[in-house]
Scaffold this active site. Sequence first.
Site, PDB file in Angstrom:
ATOM      1  N   GLU A 136       1.376  -9.502   4.948  1.00  0.00           N
ATOM      2  CA  GLU A 136       0.758  -8.840   3.798  1.00  0.00           C
ATOM      3  C   GLU A 136       1.336  -9.421   2.516  1.00  0.00           C
ATOM      4  OE1 GLU A 136       1.577  -4.479   4.180  1.00  0.00           O
ATOM      5  OE2 GLU A 136       2.687  -5.248   5.891  1.00  0.00           O
ATOM      6  N   ASP A 146       0.731   0.137  13.837  1.00  0.00           N
ATOM      7  CA  ASP A 146       1.248  -1.078  13.203  1.00  0.00           C
ATOM      8  C   ASP A 146       0.749  -2.339  13.920  1.00  0.00           C
ATOM      9  OD1 ASP A 146       2.548   0.553  11.438  1.00  0.00           O
ATOM     10  OD2 ASP A 146       4.514   0.375  12.406  1.00  0.00           O
ATOM     11  N   ASP A 151       2.982  -6.868  10.522  1.00  0.00           N
ATOM     12  CA  ASP A 151       2.910  -5.697   9.659  1.00  0.00           C
ATOM     13  C   ASP A 151       4.341  -5.337   9.285  1.00  0.00           C
ATOM     14  OD1 ASP A 151       1.316  -3.333   8.594  1.00  0.00           O
ATOM     15  OD2 ASP A 151       2.782  -2.298   9.839  1.00  0.00           O
TER      16      ASP A 151
END
Length: 209
Positions: A92, A188, A8
């Site tokens: 991501e 996270d 993350d």
Amino acid sequence: TGTAVGIDLGVASLVTTSEGEHLANPRHLAACAERLAAAQRDLSRKKRGSARRRKAVARVAALHAKVRRQRLDGAHKAALALVGGYDVIVHEDLRIANLTRSASGTLAAPGVNVAAKSGLNRSILDAGLGVFLTILSHKAESAGRELIAVNPANTSRTCARCGHCAKENRVTQAEFRCVSCGHAAHADVNAATNILRAGLALRDAAEAA
Ligand SMILES: [Zn+2]
């Protein structure tokens, strides 16, 4: 075969892994970004052509260079740690993440609840995420590691244990507690676990096809 990790990307820690590691805590970068934002505001108040303005321009440039150095240093260290420790790294997709993020405001278009100051700071820190991913992809390629990008939608509000998705799961910026099953985790780390799972699902689907 091999170990896989989800990461993350954020402002408090540049990288938080699904294993619970926090890499490249950019506290110095945040402090420097704060000073840069202040220097930019100061510059905007100086009269054109004045000696004070020239001084302010030089100060902004020096702080920009400092932010850039710190950002590169943190990004290199975090990328090396990941490439050294894992064979598959799932992150991501920032092109999608930035669209989601813009809802909470950017420098160009501050969100309704976002003060211009925090928007500016945020954009200075956000710029580091793209730099990090570029460095990570170069290191991963030369080390023969696999990098997978996933859509980050809902990864921060979905429970990594039971899959329940609700914005109420996110108690604070750092704290996640599932309203359905009670699973509690660092927000996270919970997100990184969801990112890992999404990446492995993508990979399985690709292999099956
Ligand atoms: Zn749950």
